[in-house]
Design an enzyme around this catalytic site. Structure first.
Site, PDB file in Angstrom:
ATOM      1  N   MET A  35       0.837  -1.206   0.000  1.00 35.22           N
ATOM      2  CA  MET A  35       0.000   0.000   0.000  1.00 35.22           C
ATOM      3  C   MET A  35       0.873   1.257   0.000  1.00 35.22           C
ATOM      4  O   MET A  35       0.383   2.356   0.286  1.00 35.22           O
ATOM      5  CB  MET A  35      -0.935  -0.002   1.210  1.00 35.22           C
ATOM      6  CG  MET A  35      -1.922  -1.173   1.159  1.00 35.22           C
ATOM      7  SD  MET A  35      -3.424  -0.891   2.098  1.00 35.22           S
ATOM      8  CE  MET A  35      -2.771  -0.630   3.729  1.00 35.22           C
ATOM      9  N   GLY A  36       2.160   1.099  -0.304  1.00 32.06           N
ATOM     10  CA  GLY A  36       3.033   2.267  -0.399  1.00 32.06           C
ATOM     11  C   GLY A  36       3.482   2.776   0.955  1.00 32.06           C
ATOM     12  O   GLY A  36       3.376   2.078   1.961  1.00 32.06           O
ATOM     13  N   ALA A  37       4.021   4.041   0.971  1.00 33.53           N
ATOM     14  CA  ALA A  37       4.689   4.588   2.159  1.00 33.53           C
ATOM     15  C   ALA A  37       5.743   3.569   2.599  1.00 33.53           C
ATOM     16  O   ALA A  37       5.755   3.090   3.727  1.00 33.53           O
ATOM     17  CB  ALA A  37       3.697   4.902   3.274  1.00 33.53           C
ATOM     18  N   HIS A  42       9.311  -3.381   3.408  1.00 36.16           N
ATOM     19  CA  HIS A  42       8.923  -3.570   2.003  1.00 36.16           C
ATOM     20  C   HIS A  42      10.172  -3.793   1.136  1.00 36.16           C
ATOM     21  O   HIS A  42      10.165  -4.618   0.220  1.00 36.16           O
ATOM     22  CB  HIS A  42       8.193  -2.333   1.479  1.00 36.16           C
ATOM     23  CG  HIS A  42       6.931  -1.975   2.211  1.00 36.16           C
ATOM     24  ND1 HIS A  42       6.827  -0.873   3.022  1.00 36.16           N
ATOM     25  CD2 HIS A  42       5.714  -2.575   2.230  1.00 36.16           C
ATOM     26  CE1 HIS A  42       5.598  -0.801   3.499  1.00 36.16           C
ATOM     27  NE2 HIS A  42       4.904  -1.807   3.050  1.00 36.16           N
ATOM     28  N   GLY A 152       5.053 -10.259   3.935  1.00 37.49           N
ATOM     29  CA  GLY A 152       5.807 -10.157   5.189  1.00 37.49           C
ATOM     30  C   GLY A 152       5.120 -10.916   6.317  1.00 37.49           C
ATOM     31  O   GLY A 152       3.893 -10.858   6.465  1.00 37.49           O
ATOM     32  N   LYS A 154       5.141 -10.091   9.217  1.00 38.38           N
ATOM     33  CA  LYS A 154       4.576  -9.105  10.151  1.00 38.38           C
ATOM     34  C   LYS A 154       3.049  -9.198  10.192  1.00 38.38           C
ATOM     35  O   LYS A 154       2.431  -9.078  11.233  1.00 38.38           O
ATOM     36  CB  LYS A 154       5.007  -7.716   9.721  1.00 38.38           C
ATOM     37  CG  LYS A 154       4.022  -6.663  10.061  1.00 38.38           C
ATOM     38  CD  LYS A 154       4.596  -5.489  10.703  1.00 38.38           C
ATOM     39  CE  LYS A 154       3.556  -4.552  11.224  1.00 38.38           C
ATOM     40  NZ  LYS A 154       2.405  -4.352  10.361  1.00 38.38           N
ATOM     41  N   ASP A 155       2.427  -9.398   9.007  1.00 38.12           N
ATOM     42  CA  ASP A 155       0.971  -9.554   8.925  1.00 38.12           C
ATOM     43  C   ASP A 155       0.672 -11.058   8.837  1.00 38.12           C
ATOM     44  O   ASP A 155       0.252 -11.556   7.792  1.00 38.12           O
ATOM     45  CB  ASP A 155       0.452  -8.792   7.704  1.00 38.12           C
ATOM     46  CG  ASP A 155       0.737  -7.306   7.831  1.00 38.12           C
ATOM     47  OD1 ASP A 155      -0.008  -6.620   8.525  1.00 38.12           O
ATOM     48  OD2 ASP A 155       1.751  -6.838   7.257  1.00 38.12           O
ATOM     49  N   GLN A 158      -2.662 -12.370   7.682  1.00 38.40           N
ATOM     50  CA  GLN A 158      -2.849 -12.073   6.254  1.00 38.40           C
ATOM     51  C   GLN A 158      -2.163 -13.131   5.384  1.00 38.40           C
ATOM     52  O   GLN A 158      -2.711 -13.564   4.364  1.00 38.40           O
ATOM     53  CB  GLN A 158      -2.294 -10.692   5.937  1.00 38.40           C
ATOM     54  CG  GLN A 158      -2.307 -10.334   4.472  1.00 38.40           C
ATOM     55  CD  GLN A 158      -1.925  -8.887   4.238  1.00 38.40           C
ATOM     56  OE1 GLN A 158      -2.765  -8.007   4.327  1.00 38.40           O
ATOM     57  NE2 GLN A 158      -0.652  -8.641   3.958  1.00 38.40           N
ATOM     58  N   SER A 191       4.111   1.240   8.049  1.00 37.24           N
ATOM     59  CA  SER A 191       3.806   2.576   7.522  1.00 37.24           C
ATOM     60  C   SER A 191       3.051   3.383   8.571  1.00 37.24           C
ATOM     61  O   SER A 191       3.108   4.614   8.583  1.00 37.24           O
ATOM     62  CB  SER A 191       2.966   2.461   6.249  1.00 37.24           C
ATOM     63  OG  SER A 191       3.597   1.596   5.329  1.00 37.24           O
TER      64      SER A 191
HETATM   65  P1  AMP Z   1       1.457  -2.959   3.454  1.00 34.62           P
HETATM   66  O1  AMP Z   1       2.046  -1.898   2.593  1.00 34.62           O
HETATM   67  O2  AMP Z   1       1.390  -2.599   4.894  1.00 34.62           O
HETATM   68  O3  AMP Z   1       0.167  -3.508   2.914  1.00 34.62           O
HETATM   69  O4  AMP Z   1       2.483  -4.175   3.388  1.00 34.62           O
HETATM   70  C1  AMP Z   1       2.871  -4.738   2.162  1.00 34.62           C
HETATM   71  C2  AMP Z   1       3.664  -5.989   2.446  1.00 34.62           C
HETATM   72  O5  AMP Z   1       4.826  -5.638   3.204  1.00 34.62           O
HETATM   73  C3  AMP Z   1       2.883  -7.010   3.277  1.00 34.62           C
HETATM   74  O6  AMP Z   1       3.172  -8.313   2.795  1.00 34.62           O
HETATM   75  C4  AMP Z   1       3.430  -6.799   4.653  1.00 34.62           C
HETATM   76  O7  AMP Z   1       3.348  -7.941   5.478  1.00 34.62           O
HETATM   77  C5  AMP Z   1       4.884  -6.465   4.341  1.00 34.62           C
HETATM   78  N1  AMP Z   1       5.496  -5.768   5.477  1.00 34.62           N
HETATM   79  C6  AMP Z   1       4.987  -4.707   6.160  1.00 34.62           C
HETATM   80  N2  AMP Z   1       5.800  -4.383   7.191  1.00 34.62           N
HETATM   81  C7  AMP Z   1       6.839  -5.250   7.153  1.00 34.62           C
HETATM   82  C8  AMP Z   1       8.004  -5.438   7.950  1.00 34.62           C
HETATM   83  N3  AMP Z   1       8.272  -4.669   9.004  1.00 34.62           N
HETATM   84  N4  AMP Z   1       8.857  -6.431   7.612  1.00 34.62           N
HETATM   85  C9  AMP Z   1       8.591  -7.237   6.553  1.00 34.62           C
HETATM   86  N5  AMP Z   1       7.516  -7.121   5.753  1.00 34.62           N
HETATM   87  C10 AMP Z   1       6.650  -6.139   6.049  1.00 34.62           C
END
Ligand code: AMP
Length: 292
Positions: A35-37, A42, A152, A154-155, A158, A191
């Site tokens: 989702m950016g930022a 990422h 990741g 982290k989720d 998900q 983010s």
């Molecule tokens: P998001 O932009 O938050 O939707 O995350 C996009 C992807 O990046 C997802 O697969 C997240 O699980 C992964 N992600 C977010 N934060 C981290 C992190 N700290 N370490 C590793 N992967 C991450």
């Protein structure tokens, strides 16, 4: 050598054609939905994709359907320029940044609903969240027909929901899950960390501290319920409002069924209006009495 800027693609037909063309020429394509930022978490996914694949596509799409009506969709950080610079360093070939109408055509009326592992925890606290995630990820997998997609840990929930959907719908993509990247004090990069006031930023490490205690308790044979209660106390002691703190089966996200199975500790908490999640895998072989 300066890395070249990724090509920014907005049109669904264009990204689909580019990926199909690359694969048709025998190139292996990796895909990182975001989702950016973007931050180092990422970047680690993009780097792993670039190492294992010939071409990497990263999508940047703040998906409206995975946000609840009172959540942070409108204030979610957006930073396409900075994101493209970070992705250039990871040798990403395409940034797919579609407008909302490209993903959800006018009058759209179809959603994917995953049950089972999507129901507890985040699914219970954020009704409709995983339906939004599954719907957008399925659509993105259609538009970016990659060999592999990177997510990741982290989720954690998900990743379980996405793997369930991919298996159930027979989507031809390999799902790769990579470890959580953390700040120096252990806070999982997110983010949403940008929302935290300096005071809350210092408190936020409580989630990580609780998970480290859980890991220690796990390796000394403490019962899952007692581990969960300990995590809750630690998180609250850091001034974080607990949404949940639990130890469950890493695949079903249900209570542990066998004494020496592996587990995952999952936590979610709120600091002001910011909601953070984190987790830690608890390996079966770290449990006292487990077979060597
Ligand atoms: P998001 O932009 O938050 O939707 O995350 C996009 C992807 O990046 C997802 O697969 C997240 O699980 C992964 N992600 C977010 N934060 C981290 C992190 N700290 N370490 C590793 N992967 C991450």
């Amino acid at each position: 050598m300066t890395a070249s800027r990724p090509e920014i693609v907005a049109a669904p037909d264009a990204i689909a054609a580019a990926v199909r063309d690359a694969r048709g020429r025998g190139r292996r394509v990796g895909f990182v939905p975001t989702m950016g930022a973007l931050h180092a978490g990422h970047a680690s996914l993009a780097a792993a994709a670039a190492t294992a694949c010939d071409d990497v596509a990263v999508s940047i799409f703040v998906n409206p359907t995975q946000f609840g009506p009172h959540e942070d969709f409108h204030r979610y950080p957006r930073a396409l320029e900075a994101d493209c610079r970070l992705l250039a360093e990871q040798h990403v070939r395409w940034v797919f940044a579609p407008p909302v109408e490209a993903i959800y055509p006018p009058g759209h009326a179809t959603r994917i609903v995953v049950e089972g592992p999507a129901l507890p925890l985040e699914g219970a606290i954020r009704p409709g969240h995983f339906s939004g995630v599954a719907t957008v990820v399925q659509r993105l997998f259609q538009l970016v027909p990659a060999d592999r997609a990177y997510f990741g840990a982290k989720d954690w929930q998900q990743t379980v929901v996405v793997r369930r959907m991919v298996a159930d719908l027979g989507i031809p993509v390999e799902i790769v899950v990579l470890p959580t990247v953390r700040e120096a004090d252990g806070l999982a990069m997110s983010s949403r960390n940008a929302y935290l006031s300096p005071v809350d930023r210092r408190r936020a490490v409580g989630l990580h501290v609780a998970l480290l205690e859980a890991e220690r308790d796990w390796s000394t044979g403490v019962a899952p319920e007692a581990i969960a209660a300990g995590m809750r106390r630690t998180i609250e002691a850091h001034g974080i409002a607990v949404d949940y703190a639990t130890v469950v089966d890493p695949e079903s996200l249900q209570p542990l069924s066998a004494p020496f199975a592996s587990a995952v500790a999952l936590v979610a908490g709120r600091l002001g209006t910011t909601r953070l999640i984190d987790n830690r895998l608890l390996a079966a072989d770290r449990r006292p009495g487990a077979a060597p």
